[in-house]
Design a protein around this motif. Structure first.
Motif, PDB file in Angstrom:
ATOM      1  N   LYS A  40       0.868  -1.277  -0.295  1.00 36.12           N
ATOM      2  CA  LYS A  40       0.413   0.231  -0.072  1.00 36.12           C
ATOM      3  C   LYS A  40       1.078   1.412   0.273  1.00 36.12           C
ATOM      4  N   LYS A  41       0.521   2.242  -1.100  1.00 38.34           N
ATOM      5  CA  LYS A  41       1.777   3.539  -0.961  1.00 38.34           C
ATOM      6  C   LYS A  41       0.320   4.706  -1.302  1.00 38.34           C
ATOM      7  N   ILE A  42       1.073   5.574  -0.040  1.00 38.47           N
ATOM      8  CA  ILE A  42      -0.786   6.331   0.097  1.00 38.47           C
ATOM      9  C   ILE A  42       0.258   7.989  -0.672  1.00 38.47           C
ATOM     10  N   SER A  43       0.211   8.332  -1.309  1.00 40.13           N
ATOM     11  CA  SER A  43       0.337   9.569  -1.956  1.00 40.13           C
ATOM     12  C   SER A  43      -0.529  10.633  -2.768  1.00 40.13           C
ATOM     13  N   THR A  44       0.079  11.902  -2.856  1.00 38.82           N
ATOM     14  CA  THR A  44      -0.468  13.049  -3.662  1.00 38.82           C
ATOM     15  C   THR A  44      -1.126  12.876  -4.697  1.00 38.82           C
ATOM     16  N   LEU A  45      -0.307  11.972  -5.741  1.00 41.26           N
ATOM     17  CA  LEU A  45      -0.406  11.966  -7.064  1.00 41.26           C
ATOM     18  C   LEU A  45      -1.709  11.473  -7.681  1.00 41.26           C
ATOM     19  N   ASP A  46      -2.676  12.171  -8.679  1.00 43.39           N
ATOM     20  CA  ASP A  46      -3.520  11.388  -9.207  1.00 43.39           C
ATOM     21  C   ASP A  46      -3.461  10.218 -10.101  1.00 43.39           C
ATOM     22  N   PRO A  47      -4.262   9.162  -9.971  1.00 40.49           N
ATOM     23  CA  PRO A  47      -3.603   7.811 -10.279  1.00 40.49           C
ATOM     24  C   PRO A  47      -3.029   8.132 -11.632  1.00 40.49           C
ATOM     25  N   VAL A  48      -3.261   9.132 -12.595  1.00 40.77           N
ATOM     26  CA  VAL A  48      -2.497   9.154 -14.219  1.00 40.77           C
ATOM     27  C   VAL A  48      -0.967   9.205 -13.991  1.00 40.77           C
ATOM     28  N   SER A  49      -1.089  10.282 -12.500  1.00 41.08           N
ATOM     29  CA  SER A  49       0.250  11.251 -13.131  1.00 41.08           C
ATOM     30  C   SER A  49       1.292   9.790 -11.581  1.00 41.08           C
ATOM     31  N   PHE A  50       0.558   9.170 -11.173  1.00 40.53           N
ATOM     32  CA  PHE A  50       1.079   7.385  -9.672  1.00 40.53           C
ATOM     33  C   PHE A  50       1.638   6.615 -10.719  1.00 40.53           C
ATOM     34  N   ILE A  51       0.947   6.137 -11.776  1.00 45.84           N
ATOM     35  CA  ILE A  51       1.465   5.534 -12.842  1.00 45.84           C
ATOM     36  C   ILE A  51       3.044   6.189 -13.207  1.00 45.84           C
ATOM     37  N   ALA A  52       3.033   7.130 -14.391  1.00 47.20           N
ATOM     38  CA  ALA A  52       3.515   7.637 -14.451  1.00 47.20           C
ATOM     39  C   ALA A  52       5.041   8.281 -13.791  1.00 47.20           C
ATOM     40  N   TYR A  53       5.020   8.402 -13.373  1.00 46.18           N
ATOM     41  CA  TYR A  53       5.916   8.762 -12.585  1.00 46.18           C
ATOM     42  C   TYR A  53       7.070   7.620 -11.399  1.00 46.18           C
ATOM     43  N   ASN A  54       6.109   6.203 -11.739  1.00 43.23           N
ATOM     44  CA  ASN A  54       7.268   4.809 -11.520  1.00 43.23           C
ATOM     45  C   ASN A  54       7.173   4.588 -12.652  1.00 43.23           C
ATOM     46  N   GLY A  55       6.896   4.519 -13.528  1.00 40.01           N
ATOM     47  CA  GLY A  55       7.578   3.618 -15.231  1.00 40.01           C
ATOM     48  C   GLY A  55       6.910   2.903 -15.462  1.00 40.01           C
ATOM     49  N   GLY A  56       5.483   3.503 -15.782  1.00 43.30           N
ATOM     50  CA  GLY A  56       4.380   3.267 -16.179  1.00 43.30           C
ATOM     51  C   GLY A  56       3.330   2.460 -16.334  1.00 43.30           C
ATOM     52  N   ARG A  57       2.578   1.698 -17.469  1.00 42.21           N
ATOM     53  CA  ARG A  57       1.854   1.236 -17.237  1.00 42.21           C
ATOM     54  C   ARG A  57       2.103  -0.990 -16.835  1.00 42.21           C
ATOM     55  N   SER A  58       3.370  -0.400 -17.863  1.00 44.37           N
ATOM     56  CA  SER A  58       4.207  -1.355 -18.212  1.00 44.37           C
ATOM     57  C   SER A  58       5.047  -1.778 -16.845  1.00 44.37           C
ATOM     58  N   SER A  59       5.137  -1.312 -15.461  1.00 43.81           N
ATOM     59  CA  SER A  59       5.959  -1.355 -14.739  1.00 43.81           C
ATOM     60  C   SER A  59       5.459  -1.911 -13.272  1.00 43.81           C
ATOM     61  N   VAL A  60       3.922  -1.400 -13.410  1.00 44.82           N
ATOM     62  CA  VAL A  60       3.263  -1.126 -12.168  1.00 44.82           C
ATOM     63  C   VAL A  60       1.945  -1.821 -12.670  1.00 44.82           C
ATOM     64  N   LYS A  61       1.116  -2.107 -11.646  1.00 45.71           N
ATOM     65  CA  LYS A  61      -0.408  -1.943 -11.764  1.00 45.71           C
ATOM     66  C   LYS A  61      -0.732  -1.738 -10.510  1.00 45.71           C
ATOM     67  N   ILE A  62      -1.523  -0.224 -10.432  1.00 46.71           N
ATOM     68  CA  ILE A  62      -2.502  -0.119  -8.839  1.00 46.71           C
ATOM     69  C   ILE A  62      -3.789  -0.041  -9.616  1.00 46.71           C
ATOM     70  N   ASP A  63      -4.300  -0.112  -7.982  1.00 45.20           N
ATOM     71  CA  ASP A  63      -5.803  -0.468  -7.989  1.00 45.20           C
ATOM     72  C   ASP A  63      -6.070   0.669  -6.637  1.00 45.20           C
ATOM     73  N   LEU A  64      -6.508   1.953  -6.646  1.00 46.96           N
ATOM     74  CA  LEU A  64      -7.348   2.667  -5.801  1.00 46.96           C
ATOM     75  C   LEU A  64      -8.245   2.612  -5.284  1.00 46.96           C
ATOM     76  N   LEU A  65      -7.713   3.263  -3.483  1.00 46.58           N
ATOM     77  CA  LEU A  65      -8.362   1.509  -2.591  1.00 46.58           C
ATOM     78  C   LEU A  65      -9.451   2.893  -1.986  1.00 46.58           C
ATOM     79  N   ARG A  66      -8.496   4.373  -1.617  1.00 48.89           N
ATOM     80  CA  ARG A  66      -9.677   5.474  -1.430  1.00 48.89           C
ATOM     81  C   ARG A  66      -9.208   6.437  -1.334  1.00 48.89           C
ATOM     82  N   THR A  67      -9.336   7.686  -1.654  1.00 45.55           N
ATOM     83  CA  THR A  67      -8.824   8.850  -1.252  1.00 45.55           C
ATOM     84  C   THR A  67      -9.762   9.515  -0.557  1.00 45.55           C
ATOM     85  N   TRP A  68      -9.386  10.971  -0.026  1.00 43.73           N
ATOM     86  CA  TRP A  68      -9.568  11.479   0.849  1.00 43.73           C
ATOM     87  C   TRP A  68      -9.498  13.438   0.220  1.00 43.73           C
TER      88      TRP A  68
END
Length: 100
Positions: A40-68
């Motif tokens: 689990k990772k907490i970040s202020t990056l939106d999902p698109v930016s988070f994926i791009a920052y961490n290497g793109g869709r070929s590097s990571v798979k993310i699921d958004l758990l919650r937001t506040w």
């Protein structure tokens, strides 16, 4: 025009910043297919930016758990506020202990 400047100065002190926080479940795509390890990772990056920052869709798979929402700013390495649900759980736990 003379009233506009003092009004702007007054309003600038009363404004409050806010930001959105996201909690993700992150799994590396380079891990073996039968390896269910994710973290689990907490970040202020939106999902698109988070994926791009961490290497793109070929590097990571993310699921958004919650937001506040958090009030304030993230300057000076300020800690991210806890999720509202955790505050509710802490409050209920303290009330339960008061009843005993």
């Amino acid at each position: 025009m003379k009233l506009l400047f003092p009004l702007c100065v007054f309003l600038s002190f009363s404004l409050q910043a806010e930001y959105r926080v996201y909690q993700y479940s992150v799994k590396l795509r380079t891990s073996p297919p039968n390896d269910p390890i994710s973290y689990k990772k907490i970040s202020t990056l939106d999902p698109v930016s988070f994926i791009a920052y961490n290497g793109g869709r070929s590097s990571v798979k993310i699921d958004l758990l919650r937001t506040w929402m958090c009030f304030g700013n993230t300057g000076n390495k300020k800690k991210i506020c806890p999720p509202p649900a955790s505050e509710l759980i802490n409050e209920l736990a303290s009330k339960t202990q008061d009843l005993k």
